[in-house]
Motif scaffolding. Sequence first.
Motif, mmCIF file in Angstrom:
data_model
loop_
_atom_site.group_PDB
_atom_site.id
_atom_site.type_symbol
_atom_site.label_atom_id
_atom_site.label_comp_id
_atom_site.label_asym_id
_atom_site.label_seq_id
_atom_site.Cartn_x
_atom_site.Cartn_y
_atom_site.Cartn_z
ATOM 1 N N PHE A 1 0.833 -1.207 0.000
ATOM 2 C CA PHE A 1 0.000 0.000 0.000
ATOM 3 C C PHE A 1 0.867 1.255 0.000
ATOM 4 C CE2 PHE A 1 -2.710 2.913 2.790
ATOM 5 C CZ PHE A 1 -3.374 3.467 1.711
ATOM 6 N N SER B 1 3.171 1.433 -3.462
ATOM 7 C CA SER B 1 2.391 1.698 -4.674
ATOM 8 C C SER B 1 1.827 3.110 -4.657
ATOM 9 C CB SER B 1 1.256 0.674 -4.812
ATOM 10 O OG SER B 1 0.364 0.747 -3.717
ATOM 11 N N THR B 2 1.435 3.592 -3.481
ATOM 12 C CA THR B 2 0.907 4.952 -3.378
ATOM 13 C C THR B 2 1.982 5.985 -3.695
ATOM 14 O OG1 THR B 2 -0.725 4.284 -1.704
ATOM 15 C CG2 THR B 2 -0.201 6.630 -1.854
ATOM 16 N N ASN C 1 4.895 5.508 -5.294
ATOM 17 C CA ASN C 1 5.328 5.353 -6.684
ATOM 18 C C ASN C 1 4.336 6.000 -7.647
ATOM 19 O OD1 ASN C 1 7.879 4.114 -7.158
ATOM 20 N ND2 ASN C 1 7.090 2.186 -6.361
ATOM 21 N N ASP C 2 3.045 5.755 -7.438
ATOM 22 C CA ASP C 2 2.025 6.326 -8.320
ATOM 23 C C ASP C 2 1.934 7.842 -8.187
ATOM 24 O OD1 ASP C 2 1.491 3.776 -9.135
ATOM 25 O OD2 ASP C 2 -0.433 3.586 -8.088
ATOM 26 N N SER C 3 2.263 8.364 -7.007
ATOM 27 C CA SER C 3 2.169 9.810 -6.803
ATOM 28 C C SER C 3 3.173 10.568 -7.656
ATOM 29 C CB SER C 3 2.379 10.152 -5.327
ATOM 30 O OG SER C 3 3.704 9.864 -4.921
ATOM 31 N N LEU D 1 -5.887 9.050 -6.139
ATOM 32 C CA LEU D 1 -4.763 8.111 -6.085
ATOM 33 C C LEU D 1 -4.777 7.304 -4.790
ATOM 34 C CD1 LEU D 1 -1.872 7.103 -6.959
ATOM 35 C CD2 LEU D 1 -1.005 9.089 -5.719
ATOM 36 N N LYS E 1 -7.701 4.802 -4.771
ATOM 37 C CA LYS E 1 -7.480 3.656 -5.669
ATOM 38 C C LYS E 1 -6.572 2.623 -5.020
ATOM 39 C CE LYS E 1 -4.373 3.720 -8.805
ATOM 40 N NZ LYS E 1 -3.511 4.017 -9.971
ATOM 41 N N ASN E 2 -5.492 3.085 -4.443
ATOM 42 C CA ASN E 2 -4.565 2.157 -3.803
ATOM 43 C C ASN E 2 -5.132 1.572 -2.513
ATOM 44 O OD1 ASN E 2 -1.834 2.065 -5.306
ATOM 45 N ND2 ASN E 2 -2.297 4.243 -5.276
ATOM 46 N N ILE F 1 -7.291 -1.380 -3.449
ATOM 47 C CA ILE F 1 -6.450 -2.553 -3.709
ATOM 48 C C ILE F 1 -5.913 -3.127 -2.394
ATOM 49 C CG2 ILE F 1 -4.325 -3.342 -4.831
ATOM 50 C CD1 ILE F 1 -4.830 -1.233 -6.993
ATOM 51 N N PHE F 2 -5.557 -2.235 -1.467
ATOM 52 C CA PHE F 2 -5.094 -2.679 -0.147
ATOM 53 C C PHE F 2 -6.159 -3.518 0.555
ATOM 54 C CE2 PHE F 2 -5.406 -1.703 4.433
ATOM 55 C CZ PHE F 2 -4.241 -2.305 4.889
ATOM 56 N N SER G 1 2.290 12.117 -0.889
ATOM 57 C CA SER G 1 1.888 12.032 -2.301
ATOM 58 C C SER G 1 1.788 13.412 -2.931
ATOM 59 C CB SER G 1 0.537 11.308 -2.414
ATOM 60 O OG SER G 1 0.633 9.982 -1.938
#
Length: 262
Positions: free
Chosen positions: A80, A83-84, A86-88, A113, A116-117, A120-121, A161
Amino acid sequence: MSKAGVEDIRKSICDIKLPLFLAYSDIRQRYRRSSLGPFWITISTGVMIVCIGIIFGNIYDSGVKEFIPYLAAGMIIWGFISSTINDSASVFINAENIIKQLPIPIYSHVIRLIAKNFYIFLHNFLIFPLVCLFVGRGFDLDLLFVFPGLILLILNLTWISLIVGIICTRYRDFPPIIASILQVAFYVTPILWMPSLLKLGRKFFYLELNPFFQLIQLVREPLLGRCPPMMAWMMGISLLFLGWILAIAIFNRYKSRIAYWL
C-alpha cells in the motif's frame, strides 16, 4: 502568502465523492473484461507471501506461526505504501488532460490516487485472515488499534503524495529516484526480516529512526496482537504535523504552476 493551495484542498474534501468515484472507475477500467479483477493482485501477493515465508522462515529458523503472519502483514502494508508513493510521482502527469480542461480541484487527483490504492489494499488485506487461519492464530482487543493506525498512515501518505507529485511534475528525472529510494527502504525496513535479528547497537538506526518502519508498526502490531509502541505513535503524529505544514507551504506556492509544468 497565497492560500490557493488550502482552498483547493478544502474544495477537494467538500466534493470528495468525485475522486472516490474516479478511483473506483480507474480500477474497473484497469481490470475490464477480467473475471477476477483486482483479486489477481491479491492472488499474486498471496503466492509471494507463501513462497517467501517458507524460504525465509527456514533461513531465519523462525516459527511458522510467528513469521508468516508477520511477513504477510508487512508485505500487505508495504504494498500500500510503496504503490501509493510510486504512483504519486505521476499523479498530475497522468491527469494532464483533466487538469487543463476541467475546473476540478487539483488535490482531488491525490485523493483519487490514495483511494485507488486503498481499494487494492483492502483486497490484499483478505490474505491476512487466511494466513492466521492457516497457522491457527487468533485475534484479541488490540486489533482495534488497527483503525487509528491506518488513519494515521493514510493521512501521512496524503501529504507525501502531494509533495512527491509536485516535485516529479516539475522535475521529470525524479520518478526513478523515488522508485530507487523505495527499493532501498524495502530492504532496510523489517518486512522480510524480523527486528530481533538486529544487533542491539544497530536497532536505533534501522528501527527507531526509520519512518517507514514506524508507520508500518502502527498497523502491523495490532494485527499481530500487540499494541503499537509509543515511539510509533509519536513518529506518526510528528510526521503528520510537520509534513502537512511543509506540504501546504509548497502547494500554496506552486499550485498555480502545476498546469504549466504539464
